[in-house]
Design an enzyme around this catalytic site. Structure first.
Site, mmCIF file in Angstrom:
data_model
loop_
_atom_site.group_PDB
_atom_site.id
_atom_site.type_symbol
_atom_site.label_atom_id
_atom_site.label_comp_id
_atom_site.label_asym_id
_atom_site.label_seq_id
_atom_site.Cartn_x
_atom_site.Cartn_y
_atom_site.Cartn_z
ATOM 1 N N GLN A 144 19.485 42.641 51.839
ATOM 2 C CA GLN A 144 18.324 41.620 52.238
ATOM 3 C C GLN A 144 17.060 42.264 51.535
ATOM 4 O O GLN A 144 16.242 41.632 50.660
ATOM 5 C CB GLN A 144 17.976 42.399 53.384
ATOM 6 C CG GLN A 144 19.223 42.290 54.398
ATOM 7 C CD GLN A 144 18.468 42.770 55.481
ATOM 8 O OE1 GLN A 144 18.283 43.976 56.184
ATOM 9 N NE2 GLN A 144 17.905 42.327 57.147
ATOM 10 N N ASN A 145 18.022 43.193 49.926
ATOM 11 C CA ASN A 145 16.407 43.385 49.204
ATOM 12 C C ASN A 145 16.772 42.534 47.770
ATOM 13 O O ASN A 145 17.967 41.862 47.249
ATOM 14 C CB ASN A 145 17.391 44.939 48.813
ATOM 15 C CG ASN A 145 16.570 45.669 49.215
ATOM 16 O OD1 ASN A 145 15.820 45.414 50.877
ATOM 17 N ND2 ASN A 145 16.973 47.114 49.559
ATOM 18 N N HIS A 163 19.232 37.201 50.356
ATOM 19 C CA HIS A 163 17.711 36.905 50.557
ATOM 20 C C HIS A 163 17.100 36.366 49.184
ATOM 21 O O HIS A 163 15.841 35.754 48.721
ATOM 22 C CB HIS A 163 17.100 37.913 51.329
ATOM 23 C CG HIS A 163 16.864 37.912 53.099
ATOM 24 N ND1 HIS A 163 16.678 39.278 53.474
ATOM 25 C CD2 HIS A 163 17.520 36.975 53.831
ATOM 26 C CE1 HIS A 163 17.177 39.118 54.272
ATOM 27 N NE2 HIS A 163 17.008 37.591 54.921
ATOM 28 N N CYS A 202 13.426 19.491 42.866
ATOM 29 C CA CYS A 202 14.787 19.080 42.247
ATOM 30 C C CYS A 202 15.766 20.177 42.164
ATOM 31 O O CYS A 202 16.719 19.917 42.441
ATOM 32 C CB CYS A 202 14.588 18.978 41.319
ATOM 33 S SG CYS A 202 14.699 20.195 39.885
ATOM 34 N N CYS A 259 9.477 22.819 35.758
ATOM 35 C CA CYS A 259 10.299 22.589 35.625
ATOM 36 C C CYS A 259 11.398 23.754 34.557
ATOM 37 O O CYS A 259 10.994 22.173 34.005
ATOM 38 C CB CYS A 259 10.582 22.422 36.709
ATOM 39 S SG CYS A 259 12.940 21.932 37.145
ATOM 40 N N GLY A 310 19.889 51.482 56.451
ATOM 41 C CA GLY A 310 18.671 51.764 55.676
ATOM 42 C C GLY A 310 17.649 50.062 55.921
ATOM 43 O O GLY A 310 16.465 49.186 55.583
ATOM 44 N N ASN A 368 19.960 55.899 58.411
ATOM 45 C CA ASN A 368 18.924 55.296 58.674
ATOM 46 C C ASN A 368 18.951 56.238 58.107
ATOM 47 O O ASN A 368 18.343 57.342 59.053
ATOM 48 C CB ASN A 368 18.927 54.047 59.885
ATOM 49 C CG ASN A 368 17.785 52.960 59.577
ATOM 50 O OD1 ASN A 368 17.032 52.730 58.667
ATOM 51 N ND2 ASN A 368 17.584 51.318 60.301
ATOM 52 N N LEU A 369 16.771 55.872 58.400
ATOM 53 C CA LEU A 369 16.039 56.861 58.398
ATOM 54 C C LEU A 369 15.784 57.695 59.923
ATOM 55 O O LEU A 369 15.799 58.609 60.175
ATOM 56 C CB LEU A 369 14.741 56.828 57.872
ATOM 57 C CG LEU A 369 13.540 58.063 57.361
ATOM 58 C CD1 LEU A 369 13.919 59.122 56.506
ATOM 59 C CD2 LEU A 369 12.419 57.142 56.561
ATOM 60 N N GLU A 370 16.162 56.766 60.507
ATOM 61 C CA GLU A 370 15.754 56.800 62.055
ATOM 62 C C GLU A 370 16.372 55.784 62.930
ATOM 63 O O GLU A 370 16.478 54.910 61.965
ATOM 64 C CB GLU A 370 14.544 56.998 62.722
ATOM 65 C CG GLU A 370 13.380 55.174 62.268
ATOM 66 C CD GLU A 370 11.766 55.435 62.617
ATOM 67 O OE1 GLU A 370 11.560 54.723 62.705
ATOM 68 O OE2 GLU A 370 11.614 56.972 62.261
#
Length: 229
Positions: A87-88, A105, A116, A132, A171, A197-199
Site C-alpha cells: 500500500q506504500n 496505491h 490524457c 504533460c 504493518g 503488526n506493531l499492535e
C-alpha cells in the site's frame, strides 16, 4: 508454498516515513481531503504538488530496514511463489532488492496527466508549469491513488489471493478497503492467514494468527522460519 504478502505504512514508518496517524507529521498539518483527493488537487494543485514533493524527498532520504531486506530475501529464495503487494508509495521494497512489487496505491516516483492519462517518471520536484510530456495541456499530478480512486492491479492481486496457501499482512492497520478485505479473500480460498503488526490492527480477529512487535524484528524472524533457518 504460495505466499501473498501485503505491506502497509508500518513497515516504512520504521525507516522514518510518516504515516497518516503520526502526530506532528506531514499528514497532521493538513486535511486529508486537501491532499489526497482529486477534488483537493483541483482546488489547490500547487499545495498538493508541494506536499508530495516533500514526501518524495523524505522517501529518497530513507533507507530500507531489516523488514524490507527480509522480504526481498524471501522473494529471492522462492521466486514466483511470493507475491509482494504494498500500500506504500515509496520505493524501499525495490531498493532492498524486491522484484516484482505490486504498488496498489501507485508511486511517488511516477507522474500522471489528469487530461490524457499519460504516465512518466516523476522529476525530483514536480511543478504545474511542467505540463504533460504527451499532450502538453494537462496538469501533472503524482501517480498515486487518492481517496475515491480505484487501486491498481486488483485483478492480479485477487488472482494471487485465490491461489495462495498463506496470506501475511505486515504493518497495516486494516482500516482501509479493499486491502482490509484481502484476509477474507485469502481465507475463503483456504489459505492460512498471519498478521505481523506493531499492535493488532482493525481486522486482527479475521486472521488465524497474529504477532505484535516492530516489523524489523518480526519479519526477519518469520522469514527465517519459512526458509528453515
Amino acid at each position: 508454498m504460495r505466499i501473498v504478502i501485503l505491506t502497509g505504512a508500518g513497515i516504512s514508518a520504521e525507516s522514518g516515513l510518516d504515516t497518516f496517524r503520526d502526530a506532528g507529521g506531514l499528514w497532521a498539518r493538513h486535511d486529508l481531503a486537501d491532499l489526497a483527493t482529486p477534488e483537493g488537487f483541483a482546488r489547490d494543485p500547487a499545495l498538493v504538488l508541494d506536499f508530495y514533493n516533500q514526501r518524495r524527498r523524505a522517501a529518497c532520504a530513507a533507507k530500507p530496514n531489516p523488514a524490507h531486506a527480509a522480504l526481498a530475501r524471501l522473494q529471492k529464495d522462492n521466486g514466483d511463489q511470493v507475491t509482494l503487494v504494498t500500500q506504500n508509495i515509496d520505493d524501499l521494497h525495490e531498493r532492498a532488492g524486491s522484484d516484482p512489487v505490486i504498488h496498489m496505491h501507485g508511486s511517488l516516483f511516477g507522474a500522471l496527466c489528469g487530461a490524457c492519462g499519460h504516465r512518466w517518471p516523476a522529476p525530483k520536484v514536480m511543478r504545474l508549469a511542467d505540463g504533460c510530456q504527451a499532450c502538453g495541456a494537462g496538469s501533472p499530478r503524482p501517480d498515486v491513488v487518492w481517496f475515491g480512486e480505484m487501486p491498481h492491479q486488483l485483478d492480479r492481486i485477487s488472482a494471487a489471493l485465490a491461489r495462495c496457501d498463506l496470506f501475511v499482512a505486515v504493518g497495516t492497520s486494516g482500516a482501509v478497503y479493499p486491502a482490509a478485505g484481502f484476509v477474507d479473500l485469502a481465507r475463503d480460498s483456504g489459505a492460512e492467514t498471519l498478521e505481523l503488526n506493531l499492535e493488532p490492527g482493525d481486522r486482527a480477529s479475521a486472521f488465524d494468527t497474529g504477532r505484535a512487535g516492530p516489523a524489523s524484528d518480526l519479519v526477519p524472524a518469520w522469514v527465517d522460519e519459512v526458509l528453515g533457518r
